[in-house]
Enzyme design. Structure first.
Site, PDB file in Angstrom:
ATOM      1  N   TYR A  58       0.769  -1.154  -0.009  1.00 50.17           N
ATOM      2  CA  TYR A  58      -0.022  -0.102  -0.213  1.00 50.17           C
ATOM      3  C   TYR A  58       0.850   1.341   0.240  1.00 50.17           C
ATOM      4  CZ  TYR A  58      -4.093  -2.873   1.457  1.00 50.17           C
ATOM      5  OH  TYR A  58      -5.068  -3.797   1.503  1.00 50.17           O
ATOM      6  N   ASN A 147      -8.039 -13.682   0.219  1.00 45.68           N
ATOM      7  CA  ASN A 147      -8.136 -13.783  -1.147  1.00 45.68           C
ATOM      8  C   ASN A 147      -7.775 -15.166  -1.630  1.00 45.68           C
ATOM      9  OD1 ASN A 147      -9.168 -11.234  -1.798  1.00 45.68           O
ATOM     10  ND2 ASN A 147      -7.219 -10.902  -1.188  1.00 45.68           N
TER      11      ASN A 147
END
Length: 373
Positions: A58, A147
Site C-alpha cells: 500500500y 483472497n
C-alpha cells in the site's frame, strides 16, 4: 465498540477495524499517506478501533510507515495486521518482506501476518513454512490468509498443524455476499475469524436506487446512519469482522458506535432480502473489458494467455484452478450503455478471473457474475 475473539484464541478484536488501502491495483500502490492519515488512525484507536489492516505494497510502503509513525507511543494498544504480496511468496522473500514491514512499522512484531494473494508458481507449503518460522522467531504472533480458495485454506490448515491460521480475509458487502456461502461457514467450522474488506461497496449505487432508499428508511427507525446500519448487519455473526478506511472524522466517530446497536431479527431478514446474493451465469461472449487507469488489464485472449504484465496469479493459473473444480469469487459487470453488437456488459472487477474462465472453457462459457447496475 463490540468485540469478537481472534480464531480460538483469547485475543479480543473489534468487529470494525481500520483498513489502510486506498483504491485497488495501481491506485493502492501509488497512494500517498501523510499526517492526516496518522491523525485519523490515532483517533480510531482512541475510539476502540484498535485492529489496523495494512499491506506491504500500500503506497509502496508509505502506509506501513504512516502506521508506524501513528502508533509510536501506543503500540501496545494496537493490533497490527499486514500482508505481503504474491510475488514475495518464496521462503526467502517472505522472511525479507516481514523484516521490511517490521522496519517500516517501527515494531518488533506483527500481530497478524497474512498472504495478500496466493501465488500458484510457488508451493503454498514453502510460503507457510516461512510464516511458521516467523511465528517461532517471535516476529509474528498469528498467521492469516487473504483472497484464497477454500481448497487453499484447507491445505494451509493441514500443513500448519502446530500454528493453525486464525483468519481468512475476503470481500464482503451487501453487493457481494458470496462469503456467506463459502468462507464464513468455513471459518465458523474451523475456529477461524472471517475478515471482510470493502464493506461499504453499496455506497457506489445511485442515490435513487430503491434498495438504498429502503436502507435509509430502516436506519431512520434506529436513529442511525445507513453506514452504521450496514456495518451492524455485516458483523451480526459471531467471528465476523470488517475493515474499512475513512478519510472523514465524522464517519469514523459514527463507525465506532456500532457495538451499541442491536438490530431486530425482522430487520436483519429484511436487509438480507433487499440485497439477496444475486449471482447470475452470464455468457462471456456478451462481455467486454472495461479499461481504466486503476489496474492493468488484458483486452485480448492472446494478452491474457501470455500474461505480458506478469500478474500473479496469472489468468492461465486461475484457469487451472477452475478446471480443478475450485470455486473463485464472481466477477462484477455493469450494463454497457454504449452497446457494440452483442457486447452488452462491461467487466469492471475480476478481469483476470474473466480471462481464466475463457481460457478454461472458451468464449461460450457462462461466468458467475454480479451485475453492479
Amino acid at each position: 465498540m463490540k468485540y469478537t475473539f481472534l480464531g480460538t484464541s483469547s485475543e479480543a478484536i473489534p468487529v470494525v477495524g481500520l483498513g489502510m488501502g486506498k483504491g485497488i491495483g495501481n491506485q493502492a500502490k501509488t497512494a500517498i499517506y501523510g499526517s492526516e492519515d496518522e491523525r485519523l488512525l490515532r483517533l480510531g484507536v482512541d475510539l476502540g478501533m484498535t485492529f489496523i489492516d495494512v499491506a506491504y505494497d500500500y503506497g509502496s510502503g508509505q502506509a506501513e510507515e504512516a502506521l508506524g509513525m501513528a502508533i509510536a507511543n501506543i503500540r501496545n494498544k494496537v493490533f497490527i495486521a499486514t500482508k505481503f504480496p504474491p510475488e514475495k511468496s518464496s521462503y526467502a522473500d517472505v522472511l525479507r518482506s516481514a523484516e521490511e514491514s517490521l522496519r517500516r512499522l517501527k515494531t518488533d512484531r506483527v500481530d497478524l501476518f497474512q498472504t495478500h494473494w496466493p501465488n500458484p508458481q510457488i508451493p503454498l507449503e514453502e510460503t507457510l513454512r516461512a510464516m511458521e518460522k516467523l511465528v517461532n522467531d517471535g516476529k509474528v504472533r498469528h498467521i492469516g490468509l487473504s483472497n484464497c480458495t477454500i481448497e487453499e485454506a484447507k491445505k494451509a490448515r493441514s500443513f500448519l498443524l502446530n500454528i493453525p491460521p486464525v483468519s481468512i480475509q475476503h470481500e464482503y458487502n451487501l453487493l457481494d455476499r458470496t462469503a456467506e456461502s463459502h468462507f464464513i461457514p468455513f471459518c465458523r467450522d474451523n475456529g477461524m475469524t472471517f475478515i471482510g474488506y470493502s464493506p461499504l461497496a453499496h455506497t457506489r449505487l445511485g442515490r435513487k436506487d430503491e434498495r438504498l432508499i429502503r436502507i435509509e428508511e430502516m436506519a431512520e427507525k434506529y436513529s442511525l446512519s445507513s453506514t452504521q446500519l450496514v456495518l451492524s448487519w455485516l458483523t451480526r455473526q459471531e467471528g465476523t469482522m470488517v475493515v474499512m478506511r475513512t478519510s472523514n472524522e465524522q464517519h469514523l466517530l459514527e463507525n465506532a458506535k456500532i457495538g451499541d446497536l442491536m438490530l431486530a431479527p425482522e430487520d436483519i431478514d429484511a436487509i438480507s432480502s433487499i440485497f439477496a446474493n444475486d449471482v447470475k451465469n452470464i455468457p462471456a461472449s456478451l462481455m467486454s473489458i472495461k479499461i481504466d487507469n486503476s489496474q492493468k488489464a488484458y483486452t485480448t485472449l492472446e494478452e491474457a494467455c501470455e500474461n505480458c504484465y506478469g500478474l500473479t496469479p496469472s489468468p492461465s493459473e486461475l484457469a487451472l484452478q477452475i478446471k480443478a473444480g475450485e470455486t473463485l469469487k464472481p466477477i462484477k459487470i455493469s450494463i454497457d450503455s454504449n452497446v457494440k453488437g452483442n457486447l452488452r456488459y462491461e467487466v469492471v472487477e475480476g478481469k483476470l478471473r474473466y480471462w481464466a474462465w475463457v481460457i478454461a472453457y472458451g468464449k461460450d462459457v457462462s461466468i458467475p457474475s454480479i451485475i453492479k447496475n
